[in-house]
Design a protein around this motif. Sequence first.
Motif, mmCIF file in Angstrom:
data_model
loop_
_atom_site.group_PDB
_atom_site.id
_atom_site.type_symbol
_atom_site.label_atom_id
_atom_site.label_comp_id
_atom_site.label_asym_id
_atom_site.label_seq_id
_atom_site.Cartn_x
_atom_site.Cartn_y
_atom_site.Cartn_z
ATOM 1 N N UNK A 148 0.843 -1.200 0.000
ATOM 2 C CA UNK A 148 0.000 0.000 0.000
ATOM 3 C C UNK A 148 0.877 1.249 0.000
ATOM 4 N N UNK A 149 1.915 1.228 0.817
ATOM 5 C CA UNK A 149 2.826 2.380 0.878
ATOM 6 C C UNK A 149 3.431 2.632 -0.505
ATOM 7 N N UNK A 150 3.861 1.543 -1.153
ATOM 8 C CA UNK A 150 4.434 1.653 -2.496
ATOM 9 C C UNK A 150 3.439 2.251 -3.479
ATOM 10 N N UNK A 151 2.201 1.747 -3.446
ATOM 11 C CA UNK A 151 1.175 2.227 -4.381
ATOM 12 C C UNK A 151 0.926 3.719 -4.194
ATOM 13 N N UNK A 152 0.860 4.136 -2.932
ATOM 14 C CA UNK A 152 0.599 5.560 -2.673
ATOM 15 C C UNK A 152 1.786 6.391 -3.154
ATOM 16 N N UNK A 153 2.985 5.969 -2.776
ATOM 17 C CA UNK A 153 4.165 6.765 -3.115
ATOM 18 C C UNK A 153 4.345 6.861 -4.629
#
Lengths: 372, 372, 374, 374
Positions: free
Chosen positions: A202-207
């Motif tokens: 999720x962090x990757x997708x947001x970033x």
Amino acid sequence: MNELMGIINLSASTEKLKSLTEIRTIGSIPIGGRYRVIDFILSNMVNSGMSNIAICTQGKARSLYDHVGSGKYWDLDRKKDGLYYFHPEASSIDIVQKKGDIEIFNSMLGFIKGSKQEYVLLTRSYMVCNVDFLPMLEYHKETGADITVLYKRMNNHVRRFIDCDTVNIDENDSIISIGKNLGKKKFYNVSLEMYIMKRELLVELIEESIHLGDVDFLKQAIFKQIGELDIKGFAFEGYLACINSIQNYYKANMDMLLPEVQEELFHSDALIYTKIKDEPSTFYADDSYTSNALVSSGCIIEGVVENSVLSRGVHVKKGAIVRNSVIMQNCEIGETANINYMILDKNVDVSEKRVFNGDVEHPFVIAKNSKV
Amino acid sequence: MNELMGIINLSASTEKLKSLTEIRTIGSIPIGGRYRVIDFILSNMVNSGMSNIAICTQGKARSLYDHVGSGKYWDLDRKKDGLYYFHPEASSIDIVQKKGDIEIFNSMLGFIKGSKQEYVLLTRSYMVCNVDFLPMLEYHKETGADITVLYKRMNNHVRRFIDCDTVNIDENDSIISIGKNLGKKKFYNVSLEMYIMKRELLVELIEESIHLGDVDFLKQAIFKQIGELDIKGFAFEGYLACINSIQNYYKANMDMLLPEVQEELFHSDALIYTKIKDEPSTFYADDSYTSNALVSSGCIIEGVVENSVLSRGVHVKKGAIVRNSVIMQNCEIGETANINYMILDKNVDVSEKRVFNGDVEHPFVIAKNSKV
Amino acid sequence: MSKFKKEIMAMILAGGQGSRLKEMTHKIAKPAVPFGGKYRIIDFALSNCANSEIDTVGILTQYEPYVLNSHIGIGSPWDLDRQHGGVRVLPPYYNRSGGRWYKGTANAIYENISFIDRYEPEYILILSGDHIYNMDYAKMLAFHKKKKAEVTIAVKEVTFEEAQRFGILSSDESDRIYDFEEKPKNPKSTMASMGIYIFNWALLREALIEDENNPDSKNDFGKNIIPKLVNENADVFSYEYSGYWRDVGTVESLWEANMDLLNPESDLDLFNPKWKIYSANTISPPQYIAPQANVEKSIVNDGCIIKGSVKNSIISTKVKIGANSVIESSVIMPDAVIEDGVHLYKTIVMSGVVVKDNTVVKGNDKEVILVTGE
Amino acid sequence: MSKFKKEIMAMILAGGQGSRLKEMTHKIAKPAVPFGGKYRIIDFALSNCANSEIDTVGILTQYEPYVLNSHIGIGSPWDLDRQHGGVRVLPPYYNRSGGRWYKGTANAIYENISFIDRYEPEYILILSGDHIYNMDYAKMLAFHKKKKAEVTIAVKEVTFEEAQRFGILSSDESDRIYDFEEKPKNPKSTMASMGIYIFNWALLREALIEDENNPDSKNDFGKNIIPKLVNENADVFSYEYSGYWRDVGTVESLWEANMDLLNPESDLDLFNPKWKIYSANTISPPQYIAPQANVEKSIVNDGCIIKGSVKNSIISTKVKIGANSVIESSVIMPDAVIEDGVHLYKTIVMSGVVVKDNTVVKGNDKEVILVTGE
């Protein structure tokens, strides 16, 4: 089960619910007598053992804060983990609709990164059901999927989940594409918009979305990954309603008059929690008549109530008739008034002898605090 | 004493506090080691028996919500009365500064009207003192004044309360005029900006201001009544600081090293409450040296600390020297670093051997999370 | 999953007086004795529960429970102020057959079977409220499940001399216990029971009822329940624990455990942010170290005002130390006031005691002196 | 003003069994008996405290306290989950001289003097946990202060026959009491003590210590403390109360008080939003009235599923009533299940009882039948 954290994203188009959402978010619409829409997803998370939950609010969130508060009625008022709110600092529906929800998720990045759970469950607020997320998480781990999406197979109710996302699934339960239900197909898989993935993903997708600036909504970022990542569907078999239009809101209330729906939603071990109000008992007067009705505490029934859902503190006076209607908190139905196929928002005062008739497909809404 | 409700108005110009308020409101600036500025007024209200308190926030209120939360550390987490927040729905400092605070009060009208207390105490958040509002209320009732304003007589400290309101009082304690302290007079009466009046009068003032549209700030509406209404002053004799500039913030912290100020603020029966953090004890190592310092829990002191105020979890490493400084939560002062006349915001990490020197009249601020 | 069902719940035995702590336990039960500057002894068991994510805890009280009750309150310091589960103090009570004081540790649990049954636990963790240690019970439970044990006993290696004071057990290479002796004269091993047990609740429930029906039983875990289960060849396993653990039964051992906090070599670490020890917080300002003070190798707490010299000592919450006083190798309990010119060495000053101007109290190598103010 | 000092605090006597309530109090103390569909009897005293802004309450328990303890929990329903003050359950305990059960109502307060002292109250309100009434104690306190009384006793006019069951007192035109008799054979007046007292704490404290030292005393308020103070010419005043008040000591009176809720003429009003009666809330959905059901002149609560016919009855939380069942003039306590074709008249069905298909139970003019499921 402290492997799963929850994020409830309340930003949503409320166009088709306008008369109920002018003063509140979808999550805080009263439903089923004593509940608010958000009670279902919040209780589902808590009943699945989740204790670290974020709510991203948007727009008129005051009634939601009043209702959920510190989360103590869901046992989420804790020192470690508990309930967190995120709200865009300069908030207005326009901004969110233009810029999408990615900005809100961006402002949550620190929180998401600092959480200790390995997985995250991302949901919306408007799905009404009683679901245990444990089997879904187990499935997610077993299949080794990157993202698992909860869906329900529909082979009827063509028009029930209009505008909801649909998922097309191959024989391995992999998701091939995500579309929208336009109400033209008899068989389809409606997405509950509940996604499990690793917190890191999720962090990757947001970033990445922020970095590329190519999507406005996190959902789009997920959809873009179809083909790239392994996205699985997990089937939900229970009762489901989506509160995305006045019609669907009305139907969901009427569904709750069905004993099998009541049984599943309210009388299983997995309880639906809500804010406690300390109302007295409900009093049924001599010569009153009530049939097929869900009645909350603190009501006084002196007239006739049929096929209806009544919130707390409703007063149906002598000779009044309430049929096929949803009556919210503290409404008063005057003597010999007659209400049929109506939705009365909170504190509506219907004067004596008045007659209001909606239609099963087009129930009318009377706005909060009106005296009619 | 359930005759008095409280309204804490946090909207204020933060120009002169900019380096500390870029990420927070004045109310949530850390002060005195373990406190935030708002703890003082909130605790004063609670200690005076008040249980119905509203906080009007503005701008970046997130850190304030995190700190005060449901109010449970002030015993304000209640079913009846308790703590309420009001926040402009479309918030940004610009809007508030242009339109004043009357709009926020307008949005609170329903709450104020629905409260059951006869009197209301209207305050700001930036006055640091330990005051009991009971004698002031008694005085207000006895004199039959319409509005009573708390003030403190100053006959020194010419420049201490610059930009604060001043009140000019006649021999009957009636207020003749309200001005501003420009730092040119030796004798003046500084207003604590704490007003007691009947709840009904406040409602009138707000409604009239909205109706006429002639003032932007509630304060102006009150000032306009001088001559019309009977406005009395009530003298406060205790310690007072106003957190309206970096200089005053620094001085207030240094004042707290004085035993008589400590005694009055912290060791009387009227305690100052704050959020509880569960830090361990503070550890002073062999060969450390501490003198004239206010040290919070969870610190590790291996170096030298003199004439300073340390928040929780500060680590002063071996050979480091901290003098005449205010060090906020979780800062780390590296080995043989040297800090003098500085304000370190939260989580500042000072590398070893670094030397930072401010000046008593111009203490420097190092911003939150900096590594220097 | 029902919110009422709990996989595991804990019962903390906190009814003992702890008479070897002398005047310290005249008015409070041993688990309520202050420790380490800002804690009470029972905080360790409670915080271990909170940190191990055990959210349902019963505390069995009997002797002078008032301070303990106030301390535990509604359980908020340990995040145990829950709608379901949480912490519940369980005193003895009257029923139709009369008043029933707790006769022993096992009987105390027996009398509360219906309380436990309400949560339908699979496992039950029995703890003592008067030990100082940081232990992750979740790991012990994982061990219990892996071994498919019926009972798991936490054990710790002790010296041969110490062994006579403990329940000593012998286990085979699979950790299965084949022998258990309570306080043996000639210990067969040096593995001591820490008084921390995980039981399958169904098994313990039966054993408690059987034990209650045996008029010869002392109704004690160490003397009756455990030996009987071992003898009957139940699946009893030992779970070895190597961290810090101390039963502070005497004034000397209480002092020593406090001193361990100042020893960087000690395993007792209260600064670990991942394993916080929680306690009821007092509302006090930061500590003030006056210009003339000197504080070294010491722990000091909120609300203290230090004007004298403090070395190698534990200064608890809201203690005042006057000018020209010298405190060395001492433990000053909360709210004590040390006036001016006092000299203390190797003492424990009890809570709230006022030590008058120029008093001199010195312990020695063999003895720690308890300053009671009387 | 110190947060610890309280002008007034309340002590609720809740230790009694209430044996005239028969099977109803086998497993629970009388104050924990369900009442009015969603309450327990003690909710009235507790809610009166909350509504009178008394925020420090001690509850003295002794007999079968478990259900009562769970019900009170941390006091949140009554806004009594406070950092300072709040509600505290006070069971008997052990001290150095041994175990001390409460010997009588006065002794129960005596044993908790140190608890009370902590709040330094001016006044202390003594209440009974088993009465049904709505009373503003703040008004009684104002009366007590205005009269400069040392003791104020709330009184209510009763009939001459009833008078023999109560403490009866006689007072002059200034309300000063000159005579007090506990359960007199020949009552001198019909003013009955409601068992609600306000004392100046300093005075009561002394009286309790004196009473404890008297080996002949029964350590009871009605039998010893009050008569002695009246005889010694203390300033004891009577405060007349005219609202609803009922001591539900028997099965019949419990049934009658429940029926009062259906009587619009009765003074017992639970719909008053300014004087809410609070209780521990269950988590239950709205009640469902099925198509074939008929409900008239009745009270129904959350979580009920009604398929039969209900008339002139109190249906408590989470009760199920099957098809073709007829419930008349009955009180169905929480969680009871009435199956199909049952006919009940003038009964009280105890909590959780399952009444099987086609059962018929009928009380009559003289008798209310308690359905225990056994």
